[in-house]
Design a protein around this motif. Sequence first.
Motif, mmCIF file in Angstrom:
data_model
loop_
_atom_site.group_PDB
_atom_site.id
_atom_site.type_symbol
_atom_site.label_atom_id
_atom_site.label_comp_id
_atom_site.label_asym_id
_atom_site.label_seq_id
_atom_site.Cartn_x
_atom_site.Cartn_y
_atom_site.Cartn_z
ATOM 1 N N GLY A 68 -2.237 -114.849 -18.870
ATOM 2 C CA GLY A 68 -3.194 -114.467 -17.827
ATOM 3 C C GLY A 68 -2.720 -113.358 -16.891
ATOM 4 O O GLY A 68 -2.838 -113.484 -15.674
ATOM 5 N N SER A 101 -3.002 -115.652 -25.357
ATOM 6 C CA SER A 101 -2.993 -114.555 -24.396
ATOM 7 C C SER A 101 -2.501 -115.075 -23.051
ATOM 8 O O SER A 101 -2.827 -116.202 -22.657
ATOM 9 C CB SER A 101 -4.412 -113.991 -24.261
ATOM 10 O OG SER A 101 -4.389 -112.877 -23.413
ATOM 11 N N TYR A 104 -7.903 -122.859 -21.500
ATOM 12 C CA TYR A 104 -7.209 -121.983 -20.548
ATOM 13 C C TYR A 104 -6.323 -122.869 -19.675
ATOM 14 O O TYR A 104 -6.817 -123.661 -18.866
ATOM 15 C CB TYR A 104 -8.253 -121.229 -19.711
ATOM 16 C CG TYR A 104 -7.716 -120.068 -18.896
ATOM 17 C CD1 TYR A 104 -6.350 -119.877 -18.663
ATOM 18 C CD2 TYR A 104 -8.588 -119.138 -18.348
ATOM 19 C CE1 TYR A 104 -5.876 -118.814 -17.917
ATOM 20 C CE2 TYR A 104 -8.123 -118.052 -17.594
ATOM 21 C CZ TYR A 104 -6.767 -117.905 -17.383
ATOM 22 O OH TYR A 104 -6.295 -116.848 -16.640
ATOM 23 N N ASP A 134 -10.086 -110.738 -23.462
ATOM 24 C CA ASP A 134 -9.406 -111.731 -24.297
ATOM 25 C C ASP A 134 -10.377 -112.389 -25.283
ATOM 26 O O ASP A 134 -9.998 -112.731 -26.407
ATOM 27 C CB ASP A 134 -8.708 -112.781 -23.423
ATOM 28 C CG ASP A 134 -7.416 -112.239 -22.803
ATOM 29 O OD1 ASP A 134 -6.870 -111.238 -23.327
ATOM 30 O OD2 ASP A 134 -6.950 -112.797 -21.799
ATOM 31 N N TRP A 137 -5.292 -119.611 -23.759
ATOM 32 C CA TRP A 137 -5.016 -118.667 -22.675
ATOM 33 C C TRP A 137 -4.101 -119.422 -21.718
ATOM 34 O O TRP A 137 -4.397 -120.556 -21.322
ATOM 35 C CB TRP A 137 -6.313 -118.237 -21.965
ATOM 36 C CG TRP A 137 -7.231 -117.439 -22.850
ATOM 37 C CD1 TRP A 137 -6.938 -116.884 -24.061
ATOM 38 C CD2 TRP A 137 -8.608 -117.121 -22.586
ATOM 39 N NE1 TRP A 137 -8.039 -116.232 -24.574
ATOM 40 C CE2 TRP A 137 -9.081 -116.371 -23.692
ATOM 41 C CE3 TRP A 137 -9.489 -117.395 -21.540
ATOM 42 C CZ2 TRP A 137 -10.391 -115.892 -23.768
ATOM 43 C CZ3 TRP A 137 -10.795 -116.925 -21.612
ATOM 44 C CH2 TRP A 137 -11.237 -116.167 -22.707
#
Length: 379
Positions: free
Chosen positions: A178, A176, A126, A340, A149
């Motif tokens: 945020g 994906s 992330y 997610d 992410w």
Amino acid sequence: MKETITTTRRRFLRQSAAAATGLLLAPGIIGCGGKSAATATAAAPASAPEKNRKLGIALLGLGSYAKGQIAPSLQFTQHCQLAGIITGSPEKIPEWQSSYGIKDENVYTYDNLEEIADNPEIDVIYVITPTATHKDFAVRAAKAGKHVWCEKPMAMTPQDCQAIIDACAENNVRLSIGYRMLHEPNTQSLIELTKQQAYGKITEATAEAGYAGSDPPTDYWRGQRAMGGGALYDMGVYTVNGLRYGTQMSPLAVLEARQERPTEVDVTTEYVLEYANGLRARGWTSVVEDNNRLRIEAERGWYELSPLQSYGGVKGETSDGKLLGPAISGKQQTLQMDNDALAILNDSPVRAPGSMGKDDIRVIRAVIESAETGKRVVI
Ligand code: NAD
């Protein structure tokens, strides 16, 4: 910048252990999982995770959003666990390890990030660093074979966004963005009203996202244009994305825009978007003035979210007195990360794909161009 640090607690620990067993003498076997960093860079595509296990998340960038929101929210997820950290600031490592029980072998630096390819406990990286750094970190994460992410705004330019999208596709990993609001229930209810045209055709749309802060300091990335600072990238992306989900349309052009820039970054930006069906929508964003709402006027009534993008207390209302809801008890980020994670586990679509992040950056660039030239800019 603190990315040049080459020795971390983890590397130190690993090398100490290796030295104790004499392994340090053998070249190429100090890396994670017994492979060298060189072999680690040739990552195999991420294998499909078993559906009933939690995904291991590694946070890249341990700044205020990671520390204050994401790490605490992860503790309440059903499908994720905070398994690793990747940082350029080794002094932060002990606190993170003790707060979240992160193992030595799951701690990485920006220099040895590629070694994470060999770590089966990490499924997702992330990226939570300044906007201008998202592209490089996200591409490196994808090349290491980990799902990505990436925080909003996705990157500085549409080309950088595309580089992230391509790297994820080439390495067979999911991506994906945020955009936590897309996981917030009031927001989802408002989106449904638009999809159903519940109040007829949309006649006006306004999105405002701002807070009464002070001018961002020029020695911090939020005050630096090249790093993605300024109101439009940081807060304005919520208005651009809000108008996208609130109208369920992509704008064709920026009709006009105005930016207030006391230093190199804007502290307030206003813009008008044009759509194919003739709709004009207004966006406003600021880091020195308060306002926070998304309002959709339609032929037979209005509906709105107020605030549009706060961490809590988002309330949806309609002109006939309906409250949208439901309110959420936990954090938006918990919902976001669970959704997610499920998209990865079930191989289903994400709510905030890279293409959406890129489309929003195209709008942001067009707003800047319109403000600078005083002209209408086709997106
Ligand atoms: P921050 O300044 O508090 O933290 C940034 C972190 O990145 C720090 O740990 C810093 O050391 C690290 N970093 C890595 N490379 C860097 C570099 N080249 N220069 C400077 N720092 C570097 O910022 P933040 O508020 O945590 O924001 C980080 C990202 O998260 C941004 O993209 C921001 O837009 C996003 N964000 C999202 C939300 C949300 O609600 N979705 C909220 C806040 C921030």
